[in-house]
Write a protein that holds these residues in place. Structure first.
Motif, PDB file in Angstrom:
ATOM      1  N   CYS A 189       0.833  -1.203   0.000  1.00 19.71           N
ATOM      2  CA  CYS A 189       0.000   0.000   0.000  1.00 19.71           C
ATOM      3  C   CYS A 189       0.868   1.253   0.000  1.00 19.71           C
ATOM      4  O   CYS A 189       0.594   2.212  -0.734  1.00 19.71           O
ATOM      5  CB  CYS A 189      -0.914  -0.027   1.222  1.00 19.71           C
ATOM      6  N   VAL A 190       1.917   1.257   0.809  1.00 17.40           N
ATOM      7  CA  VAL A 190       2.816   2.408   0.866  1.00 17.40           C
ATOM      8  C   VAL A 190       3.462   2.651  -0.497  1.00 17.40           C
ATOM      9  O   VAL A 190       3.515   3.791  -0.992  1.00 17.40           O
ATOM     10  CB  VAL A 190       3.893   2.203   1.942  1.00 17.40           C
ATOM     11  N   LEU A 191       3.931   1.599  -1.119  1.00 18.67           N
ATOM     12  CA  LEU A 191       4.583   1.738  -2.423  1.00 18.67           C
ATOM     13  C   LEU A 191       3.596   2.183  -3.492  1.00 18.67           C
ATOM     14  O   LEU A 191       3.957   2.935  -4.406  1.00 18.67           O
ATOM     15  CB  LEU A 191       5.239   0.419  -2.815  1.00 18.67           C
ATOM     16  N   ALA A 192       2.350   1.732  -3.389  1.00 19.10           N
ATOM     17  CA  ALA A 192       1.346   2.128  -4.377  1.00 19.10           C
ATOM     18  C   ALA A 192       1.038   3.618  -4.267  1.00 19.10           C
ATOM     19  O   ALA A 192       0.917   4.311  -5.289  1.00 19.10           O
ATOM     20  CB  ALA A 192       0.069   1.303  -4.187  1.00 19.10           C
ATOM     21  N   VAL A 193       0.903   4.113  -3.053  1.00 24.38           N
ATOM     22  CA  VAL A 193       0.652   5.540  -2.870  1.00 24.38           C
ATOM     23  C   VAL A 193       1.858   6.351  -3.333  1.00 24.38           C
ATOM     24  O   VAL A 193       1.712   7.390  -3.986  1.00 24.38           O
ATOM     25  CB  VAL A 193       0.330   5.841  -1.395  1.00 24.38           C
ATOM     26  N   ARG A 194       3.046   5.866  -3.024  1.00 21.30           N
ATOM     27  CA  ARG A 194       4.256   6.574  -3.448  1.00 21.30           C
ATOM     28  C   ARG A 194       4.330   6.664  -4.964  1.00 21.30           C
ATOM     29  O   ARG A 194       4.656   7.726  -5.521  1.00 21.30           O
ATOM     30  CB  ARG A 194       5.498   5.856  -2.902  1.00 21.30           C
ATOM     31  N   SER A 195       4.036   5.566  -5.644  1.00 24.86           N
ATOM     32  CA  SER A 195       4.096   5.558  -7.119  1.00 24.86           C
ATOM     33  C   SER A 195       3.058   6.477  -7.729  1.00 24.86           C
ATOM     34  O   SER A 195       3.263   7.021  -8.818  1.00 24.86           O
ATOM     35  CB  SER A 195       3.904   4.135  -7.640  1.00 24.86           C
ATOM     36  N   ALA A 196       1.918   6.662  -7.025  1.00 23.51           N
ATOM     37  CA  ALA A 196       0.856   7.507  -7.560  1.00 23.51           C
ATOM     38  C   ALA A 196       1.153   8.993  -7.383  1.00 23.51           C
ATOM     39  O   ALA A 196       0.516   9.822  -8.037  1.00 23.51           O
ATOM     40  CB  ALA A 196      -0.471   7.161  -6.885  1.00 23.51           C
ATOM     41  N   LEU A 197       2.097   9.338  -6.511  1.00 23.86           N
ATOM     42  CA  LEU A 197       2.476  10.734  -6.337  1.00 23.86           C
ATOM     43  C   LEU A 197       3.408  11.171  -7.458  1.00 23.86           C
ATOM     44  O   LEU A 197       4.121  10.351  -8.054  1.00 23.86           O
ATOM     45  CB  LEU A 197       3.180  10.934  -4.995  1.00 23.86           C
TER      46      LEU A 197
END
Length: 362
Positions: free
Chosen positions: A145-153
């Protein structure tokens, strides 16, 4: 917490809204932080100095003189309407103090309160009970989840995830981090300031609780910062210190907007963070703010066996006990640790030459 004290009840008919309004009018920009405590003290009552309800957003403030309120009105009208967030505070001190301040000595609400000679008695009341805490367990994000949010930024904001999730920094501390605060050689980050908003105007301020700290800098986070700096050089940002009219302070911020302006957290949350959550499929809500990255950081460290004391220092908590109460359910179970410890001790199995069968054979 401020020491309770009393002043003779000569102004009991002065309503709290009128007193608060007069104080705010004197300084509409820098609202006195202890104005509600002053309101209560000047009318012969007491409150914690850090209990700061905002009358501009709480129109339901009592409009009648305190001396005319019943016991229930005095205790819970204020505590439940003004200070709902205080229910979540450790120790529930806010509701206890605020509630006790409104209960008269006779407990029937028929007569104005007479200030006691013992200031400490302000903190006790037999007719007021603090609300029960809502024991909601924090559910930290998973790594995916953390990596997914990071990639979306967008690329320029991704180091914010790394600093919050990899060093445990609060959002304001991330926005206030300067290049001179990062020691790449020793592998540490010095957290000495944050960017706060006072009526949507940015200022520099000490970290929460004025608690400066030093946290370890993982290599992965260091590489992310170095890469960001190479593409977006730090900018010298000058802001007032602690108040909009405070002394100017300059810092070379790692994260900033164009033309050397600080990042406004409200603009970031609306324009970058929330869209990233939606893109990553994370439900919107209070639990999905950037603070969730601190919970992730805590869960990673506890799972790796880090001590509560060290975690408390890294997070900047005022008390390790608070850290323990917040994250105790994330600690590996004692049964699991016991099994692993014994398995390591008997990795090759016990010595079969020393046991009951050996003794019987002699």
């Amino acid at each position: 917490m401020a020491q309770p004290r009393y002043i003779p009840d000569i102004v009991a008919n002065v309503t709290l809204p009128s007193r608060a309004t007069s104080m705010i009018t004197k300084d509409p920009v820098n609202r006195p932080p202890g104005f509600i405590a002053n309101c209560l003290r000047e009318s012969g009552r007491t409150a914690a100095a850090d209990d700061r309800p905002d009358p501009t957003t709480h129109p339901e403030l009592p409009s009648r003189p305190p001396s005319t309120h019943t016991t229930v009105e005095r205790a819970w009208s204020m505590a439940s309407r003004w200070s709902a967030p205080l229910y979540e505070r450790p120790g529930r001190q806010g509701p206890r103090l605020l509630g006790s301040a409104w209960v008269d000595g006779g407990r029937d609400g028929s007569s104005p309160r007479t200030p006691p000679t013992d200031p400490q008695s302000a903190c006790r009341s037999s007719s007021v009970r603090a609300p029960k805490l809502d024991h909601r367990r924090i559910v930290p994000w998973q790594r995916e989840c953390v990596l997914a949010v990071r990639s979306a930024l967008s690329e320029q904001y991704r180091p914010m995830v790394d600093l919050a999730g990899g060093c445990g920094l609060r959002q304001g501390e991330v926005l206030g981090l300067a290049v001179e605060d990062v020691n790449f050689i020793d592998g540490v980050v010095h957290v000495v300031r944050q960017v706060k908003l006072i009526r949507n105007r940015p200022v520099f301020a000490p970290p929460k609780g004025a608690k400066e700290r030093t946290v370890p800098l993982p290599d992965s986070v260091a590489r992310s910062i170095e890469e960001h700096i190479s593409q977006h050089p730090p900018a010298s940002v000058t802001l007032p210190w602690r108040a909009v009219d405070g002394a100017p302070v300059t810092a070379s911020l790692i994260l900033h907007r164009d033309q050397g302006r600080p990042i406004n957290r409200n603009d970031f949350n609306r324009g970058a963070w929330r869209p990233a959550l939606e893109a990553a499929g994370v439900p919107l809500g209070r639990a999905s703010g950037m603070h969730a990255l601190r919970h992730f950081y805590a869960s990673v460290l506890l799972d790796a066996g880090e001590s509560i004391k060290a975690l408390s220092e890294y997070l900047g908590h005022h008390d390790p006990g608070f850290t323990l109460r917040t994250y105790t359910h994330l600690m590996p179970s004692s049964e699991k640790r016991t099994r692993e410890a014994v398995n390591r001790a008997f990795a090759d199995g016990p010595d079969t030459d020393d046991g009951p069968t050996t003794a019987q054979g002699e």
